[in-house]
Design a protein around this motif. Structure first.
Motif, short mmCIF file in Angstrom:
data_model
loop_
_atom_site.label_atom_id
_atom_site.label_comp_id
_atom_site.label_asym_id
_atom_site.label_seq_id
_atom_site.Cartn_x
_atom_site.Cartn_y
_atom_site.Cartn_z
N UNK A 99 0.84 -1.20 0.00
CA UNK A 99 0.00 0.00 0.00
C UNK A 99 0.87 1.24 0.00
N UNK A 100 0.27 2.42 -0.15
CA UNK A 100 1.00 3.66 -0.25
C UNK A 100 1.82 4.00 0.98
N UNK A 149 14.56 2.93 -4.73
CA UNK A 149 15.84 3.13 -5.42
C UNK A 149 15.71 3.85 -6.76
N UNK A 150 14.67 4.66 -6.89
CA UNK A 150 14.45 5.46 -8.10
C UNK A 150 14.13 6.88 -7.70
N UNK A 151 14.38 7.81 -8.61
CA UNK A 151 13.95 9.18 -8.37
C UNK A 151 12.46 9.23 -8.66
N UNK A 152 11.68 9.45 -7.63
CA UNK A 152 10.23 9.52 -7.77
C UNK A 152 9.77 10.95 -8.05
N UNK A 200 -1.66 19.99 -9.47
CA UNK A 200 -0.52 20.62 -8.79
C UNK A 200 -0.95 21.93 -8.13
N UNK A 201 -1.80 22.69 -8.81
CA UNK A 201 -2.28 23.95 -8.24
C UNK A 201 -3.00 23.69 -6.92
N UNK A 228 2.94 9.13 -9.17
CA UNK A 228 2.00 10.24 -9.00
C UNK A 228 0.82 9.84 -8.12
N UNK A 229 0.23 10.89 -7.52
CA UNK A 229 -0.98 10.75 -6.67
C UNK A 229 -0.72 9.88 -5.44
N UNK A 230 0.54 9.89 -4.94
CA UNK A 230 0.88 9.13 -3.75
C UNK A 230 1.46 10.00 -2.64
N UNK A 231 1.45 11.32 -2.83
CA UNK A 231 1.94 12.24 -1.81
C UNK A 231 3.42 12.55 -1.88
N UNK A 232 4.10 12.06 -2.89
CA UNK A 232 5.54 12.28 -2.97
C UNK A 232 5.88 13.74 -3.29
#
Length: 159
Positions: A1-2, A65-68, A134-135, A99-103
């Motif tokens: 989960x997120x 291990x990735x740039x999110x 984003x806004x 995206x859409x996960x709060x990062x």
């Protein structure tokens, strides 16, 4: 989960070894603005300029291990407001897989805290007119879109 995914996130300065991954992320973000592609020599020149400039901070949020997500904070010293500087955040981008996960929100909160800790009195950003999600995030973070009017001009022939 997120929630489990967020436990593995790390927000930090980008490493030189990650520049190609960052550029690939930007290619997805602004494909039409990334032409012509940067040569390795040009990438290295830009990196050296970033390293020499203490006011420029490239932050990344690493997950799995990735740039999110990534952004740039530029801090400029100022002679107004008691001599405190101001910050400008640009090139906020989140990889489509994250995206859409709060990062992006987590990255923005980190970047704002960094700006406040470095004596900025205000932080500004520009966002594309069509980036409605984003806004909403920026407003929820406390950014105001009714206090200043932003203008942008591109070098002739760039757009």
């Amino acid at each position: 989960n997120g929630t489990d995914k967020k436990k593995t996130m790390i927000i930090r300065d980008i490493l030189e070894t990650e520049l190609e991954e960052l550029i690939a992320l930007y290619a997805d973000y602004t494909a039409k603005e990334n032409l012509p592609p940067l040569s390795k020599k040009r990438i290295q020149k830009i990196w050296r300029e970033v390293e020499r400039n203490p006011g420029v901070h490239y932050f990344v949020l690493e997950n799995e291990n990735r740039i999110a997500a990534a952004c740039i904070l530029s801090i400029t010293p100022s002679f107004i407001r008691g001599g405190s500087g101001y910050g400008v955040i640009e090139h906020v981008v989140t990889h489509p897989d994250f995206r859409r996960q709060g990062f992006a929100r987590a990255l923005m909160m980190y970047t704002l805290e960094f700006a406040w800790d470095n004596d900025c009195t205000e932080v500004m950003l520009l966002s594309g007119n069509d980036a409605k999600p984003a806004h909403k995030m920026y407003r929820n973070l406390g950014f105001k879109d009714d206090q200043r009017l932003g203008f942008i001009m591109f070098r002739q022939g760039e757009r």
